[in-house]
Scaffold this motif. Structure first.
Motif, PDB file in Angstrom:
ATOM      1  N   THR A   1     -84.556 -16.939 -43.757  1.00 33.57           N
ATOM      2  CA  THR A   1     -84.977 -18.273 -43.584  1.00 33.57           C
ATOM      3  C   THR A   1     -85.407 -18.938 -42.453  1.00 33.57           C
ATOM      4  N   GLY A   2     -86.559 -18.924 -42.032  1.00 31.44           N
ATOM      5  CA  GLY A   2     -87.514 -19.755 -40.709  1.00 31.44           C
ATOM      6  C   GLY A   2     -86.698 -20.391 -40.087  1.00 31.44           C
ATOM      7  N   ASN A   3     -87.662 -20.656 -39.136  1.00 31.45           N
ATOM      8  CA  ASN A   3     -87.320 -22.302 -38.266  1.00 31.45           C
ATOM      9  C   ASN A   3     -86.802 -23.380 -38.379  1.00 31.45           C
ATOM     10  N   TYR A   4     -88.076 -23.865 -40.016  1.00 31.24           N
ATOM     11  CA  TYR A   4     -88.292 -25.421 -40.254  1.00 31.24           C
ATOM     12  C   TYR A   4     -86.869 -25.647 -41.554  1.00 31.24           C
ATOM     13  N   GLY A   5     -87.260 -27.192 -42.366  1.00 35.81           N
ATOM     14  CA  GLY A   5     -86.736 -27.008 -42.392  1.00 35.81           C
ATOM     15  C   GLY A   5     -85.072 -26.829 -42.791  1.00 35.81           C
TER      16      GLY A   5
ATOM     17  N   GLU B   1     -87.349 -37.533 -61.412  1.00 36.18           N
ATOM     18  CA  GLU B   1     -88.153 -36.364 -62.100  1.00 36.18           C
ATOM     19  C   GLU B   1     -86.742 -35.370 -62.854  1.00 36.18           C
ATOM     20  N   GLY B   2     -85.483 -35.054 -62.551  1.00 39.51           N
ATOM     21  CA  GLY B   2     -84.185 -34.627 -62.466  1.00 39.51           C
ATOM     22  C   GLY B   2     -83.496 -33.930 -61.557  1.00 39.51           C
ATOM     23  N   THR B   3     -83.018 -33.302 -62.035  1.00 37.62           N
ATOM     24  CA  THR B   3     -81.757 -32.717 -60.544  1.00 37.62           C
ATOM     25  C   THR B   3     -82.102 -31.865 -59.616  1.00 37.62           C
ATOM     26  N   GLU B   4     -81.682 -31.259 -58.663  1.00 33.36           N
ATOM     27  CA  GLU B   4     -81.756 -30.512 -57.638  1.00 33.36           C
ATOM     28  C   GLU B   4     -80.693 -29.760 -57.262  1.00 33.36           C
ATOM     29  N   LEU B   5     -80.181 -28.243 -57.001  1.00 40.97           N
ATOM     30  CA  LEU B   5     -79.399 -28.251 -56.704  1.00 40.97           C
ATOM     31  C   LEU B   5     -79.367 -27.701 -55.063  1.00 40.97           C
ATOM     32  N   CYS B   6     -78.340 -28.150 -54.683  1.00 36.55           N
ATOM     33  CA  CYS B   6     -78.910 -28.221 -52.991  1.00 36.55           C
ATOM     34  C   CYS B   6     -77.773 -27.496 -52.160  1.00 36.55           C
ATOM     35  N   TRP B   7     -78.083 -26.821 -50.811  1.00 35.97           N
ATOM     36  CA  TRP B   7     -77.490 -26.170 -50.234  1.00 35.97           C
ATOM     37  C   TRP B   7     -78.241 -25.705 -48.945  1.00 35.97           C
ATOM     38  N   GLY B   8     -77.296 -26.334 -47.179  1.00 31.14           N
ATOM     39  CA  GLY B   8     -77.807 -25.998 -46.039  1.00 31.14           C
ATOM     40  C   GLY B   8     -78.364 -24.389 -46.278  1.00 31.14           C
ATOM     41  N   ILE B   9     -79.474 -24.274 -45.400  1.00 30.30           N
ATOM     42  CA  ILE B   9     -79.970 -22.939 -45.474  1.00 30.30           C
ATOM     43  C   ILE B   9     -79.166 -22.173 -44.072  1.00 30.30           C
ATOM     44  N   GLY B  10     -79.036 -22.752 -43.533  1.00 22.02           N
ATOM     45  CA  GLY B  10     -78.137 -22.424 -41.602  1.00 22.02           C
ATOM     46  C   GLY B  10     -78.893 -21.677 -41.135  1.00 22.02           C
TER      47      GLY B  10
ATOM     48  N   LYS C   1     -75.683 -29.974 -42.581  1.00 15.76           N
ATOM     49  CA  LYS C   1     -76.238 -29.962 -44.207  1.00 15.76           C
ATOM     50  C   LYS C   1     -75.800 -27.990 -44.531  1.00 15.76           C
ATOM     51  N   ALA C   2     -75.206 -27.271 -42.572  1.00 13.13           N
ATOM     52  CA  ALA C   2     -74.400 -26.059 -43.206  1.00 13.13           C
ATOM     53  C   ALA C   2     -73.435 -26.024 -44.023  1.00 13.13           C
ATOM     54  N   PHE C   3     -73.180 -24.372 -44.249  1.00 10.02           N
ATOM     55  CA  PHE C   3     -72.102 -24.686 -45.595  1.00 10.02           C
ATOM     56  C   PHE C   3     -71.305 -26.380 -46.143  1.00 10.02           C
ATOM     57  N   HIS C   4     -72.465 -26.834 -46.636  1.00  8.45           N
ATOM     58  CA  HIS C   4     -73.024 -27.941 -47.121  1.00  8.45           C
ATOM     59  C   HIS C   4     -73.725 -27.611 -49.053  1.00  8.45           C
ATOM     60  N   CYS C   5     -73.166 -28.475 -49.774  1.00  6.06           N
ATOM     61  CA  CYS C   5     -73.851 -28.177 -51.835  1.00  6.06           C
ATOM     62  C   CYS C   5     -74.149 -29.191 -51.675  1.00  6.06           C
ATOM     63  N   GLY C   6     -74.551 -29.714 -52.995  1.00  2.83           N
ATOM     64  CA  GLY C   6     -74.056 -30.775 -53.826  1.00  2.83           C
ATOM     65  C   GLY C   6     -75.728 -30.972 -54.675  1.00  2.83           C
TER      66      GLY C   6
ATOM     67  N   LEU D   1     -80.310 -36.595 -48.627  1.00  5.35           N
ATOM     68  CA  LEU D   1     -81.345 -35.463 -47.736  1.00  5.35           C
ATOM     69  C   LEU D   1     -81.129 -35.499 -46.224  1.00  5.35           C
ATOM     70  N   ASP D   2     -80.919 -36.828 -45.438  1.00  2.48           N
ATOM     71  CA  ASP D   2     -81.466 -37.364 -44.138  1.00  2.48           C
ATOM     72  C   ASP D   2     -81.105 -36.158 -43.369  1.00  2.48           C
ATOM     73  N   ARG D   3     -79.931 -35.746 -44.054  1.00  3.51           N
ATOM     74  CA  ARG D   3     -78.947 -35.229 -42.727  1.00  3.51           C
ATOM     75  C   ARG D   3     -79.905 -34.166 -41.984  1.00  3.51           C
ATOM     76  N   THR D   4     -79.222 -33.686 -40.938  1.00 10.26           N
ATOM     77  CA  THR D   4     -79.916 -32.197 -40.240  1.00 10.26           C
ATOM     78  C   THR D   4     -79.592 -30.783 -40.357  1.00 10.26           C
ATOM     79  N   ARG D   5     -80.217 -30.459 -40.483  1.00 11.23           N
ATOM     80  CA  ARG D   5     -79.760 -28.874 -40.396  1.00 11.23           C
ATOM     81  C   ARG D   5     -78.498 -28.015 -40.100  1.00 11.23           C
TER      82      ARG D   5
END
Length: 200
Positions: free
Chosen positions: A43-47, A101-110, A90-95, A83-87
């Motif tokens: 994981t890079g330094n963006y997003g 268009e549908g559903t996205e499965l998301c998790w923080g990249i840490g 979001k770390a160690f969270h998912c949802g 979606l508006d939380r910081t990196r």
């Protein structure tokens, strides 16, 4: 039944790199698909998050039982994915994030660096009854974000036995879901008679 698909690409996504996407799918006798993805990536330094899009589900397919782990740490499942939380938030969270268009499965990249994310979820009503037989018409792999350089999908079916009713815990405890080391996973799941390779 075991089917494996290997896809290789050379795409990169602005500093993030997904080296391996290893997916085991177990089809339950009720038609549900239990899915575990192992994602080895940098994981890079963006997003702030990774996500999997589920825009190809048929109407009665549902996503449930989300679980994300990194090493021994299990992520917190958020009932609402902001979606508006910081990196760092979001770390160690998912949802799940629900879109038009549908559903996205998301998790923080840490943190920036190498990670092995283990992502588990269930898709209901994947296998269906047709006039001539039972089967499924579903793409388990859509383009990842970032795209996987090597993707392997191994599909297994639980054999029907009217005297046994499998619980979700029984299925998650199957050997397919216990191996999380990349080299061990490849050696256990890839054999000459169950692999189709696509280079694109």
């Amino acid at each position: 039944m075991v089917v494996a698909l290997v896809a290789a690409t050379t795409s990169f996504a602005q500093g993030h790199r997904l080296d391996y996407l290893l997916m085991n799918v177990v089809l339950d006798t009720n038609g549900d698909a239990y899915v575990q993805e192992i994602r080895q990536m940098y994981t890079g330094n963006y997003g702030s998050e990774c996500y999997i899009k589920f825009n190809n589900r048929q109407q009665d397919m549902k996503l449930k039982s989300l679980n994300v782990m990194e090493g021994e740490r299990k992520y917190q499942v958020d009932r609402y994915w902001d979606l508006d939380r910081t990196r760092s938030e979001k770390a160690f969270h998912c949802g799940f994030n629900y879109t038009d268009e549908g559903t996205e499965l998301c998790w923080g990249i840490g943190d920036v660096g190498y990670h092995i994310f283990v992502v588990q979820y269930v898709i209901t009503n994947v296998v269906r009854s047709y006039e001539e037989s039972d089967g499924f018409n579903h793409s388990f792999y859509e383009a990842a974000t970032p795209p996987a350089q090597t993707a392997v999908i191994s599909v297994h079916a639980i054999q029907r036995n009217d005297s046994i009713e499998h619980t979700p815990e029984d299925i998650w405890n199957l050997p397919y879901f216990q191996t999380r080391d990349i080299s061990d996973w490849v050696s256990q799941n890839l054999t000459d008679n169950n692999v189709v390779t696509y280079d694109g």
